[in-house]
Motif scaffolding. Structure first.
Motif, PDB file in Angstrom:
ATOM      1  N   PRO A  97      37.696  35.532  32.223  1.00 37.28           N
ATOM      2  CA  PRO A  97      38.468  36.256  33.238  1.00 37.28           C
ATOM      3  C   PRO A  97      39.976  36.144  32.995  1.00 37.28           C
ATOM      4  O   PRO A  97      40.722  37.085  33.243  1.00 37.28           O
ATOM      5  CB  PRO A  97      38.074  35.588  34.557  1.00 37.28           C
ATOM      6  N   GLU A  98      40.400  35.005  32.481  1.00 36.82           N
ATOM      7  CA  GLU A  98      41.816  34.811  32.190  1.00 36.82           C
ATOM      8  C   GLU A  98      42.291  35.752  31.080  1.00 36.82           C
ATOM      9  O   GLU A  98      43.392  36.303  31.165  1.00 36.82           O
ATOM     10  CB  GLU A  98      42.094  33.347  31.800  1.00 36.82           C
ATOM     11  N   ASP A  99      41.449  35.930  30.062  1.00 34.24           N
ATOM     12  CA  ASP A  99      41.793  36.874  28.989  1.00 34.24           C
ATOM     13  C   ASP A  99      41.873  38.305  29.524  1.00 34.24           C
ATOM     14  O   ASP A  99      42.786  39.060  29.166  1.00 34.24           O
ATOM     15  CB  ASP A  99      40.766  36.832  27.862  1.00 34.24           C
ATOM     16  N   LEU A 100      40.910  38.670  30.345  1.00 36.02           N
ATOM     17  CA  LEU A 100      40.915  40.005  30.946  1.00 36.02           C
ATOM     18  C   LEU A 100      42.148  40.185  31.822  1.00 36.02           C
ATOM     19  O   LEU A 100      42.816  41.222  31.781  1.00 36.02           O
ATOM     20  CB  LEU A 100      39.640  40.234  31.760  1.00 36.02           C
ATOM     21  N   PHE A 101      42.453  39.171  32.612  1.00 39.17           N
ATOM     22  CA  PHE A 101      43.654  39.236  33.447  1.00 39.17           C
ATOM     23  C   PHE A 101      44.895  39.428  32.583  1.00 39.17           C
ATOM     24  O   PHE A 101      45.746  40.270  32.891  1.00 39.17           O
ATOM     25  CB  PHE A 101      43.815  37.978  34.307  1.00 39.17           C
TER      26      PHE A 101
END
Length: 79
Positions: free
Chosen positions: A35-39
């Motif tokens: 999720p951090e990469d997507l964010f």
């Protein structure tokens, strides 16, 4: 629409506004990026690429929602 940083979801002529970002997001999903990469990618799109102030909380929520999709699809087909 859950992610609409420039606010065009209700404009029929702009329905393809974000289509160019789909291949990158799709690749991130099938490789199970965090999720951090997507964010980070969405936030870059909003604040750097589009030049907007951005809505950090909304973008974080959407990134977490996106990150759940591969598991949801996998569970759907496992049943």
């Amino acid at each position: 629409m859950e992610w609409d940083p420039i606010g065009v979801a209700a404009i029929a002529q702009a329905q393809d506004e974000y289509d160019a970002y789909v291949p990158s997001i799709y690749k991130m999903l099938i490789t199970r990026r965090t999720p951090e990469d997507l964010f980070d990618y969405l936030w870059w799109l909003e604040t750097q690429h589009m030049g907007l102030t951005g809505d950090r909380q909304a973008t974080e929520l959407f990134a977490r929602r996106l990150a759940r999709i591969p598991g949801e699809v996998e569970n759907y087909f496992a049943n």
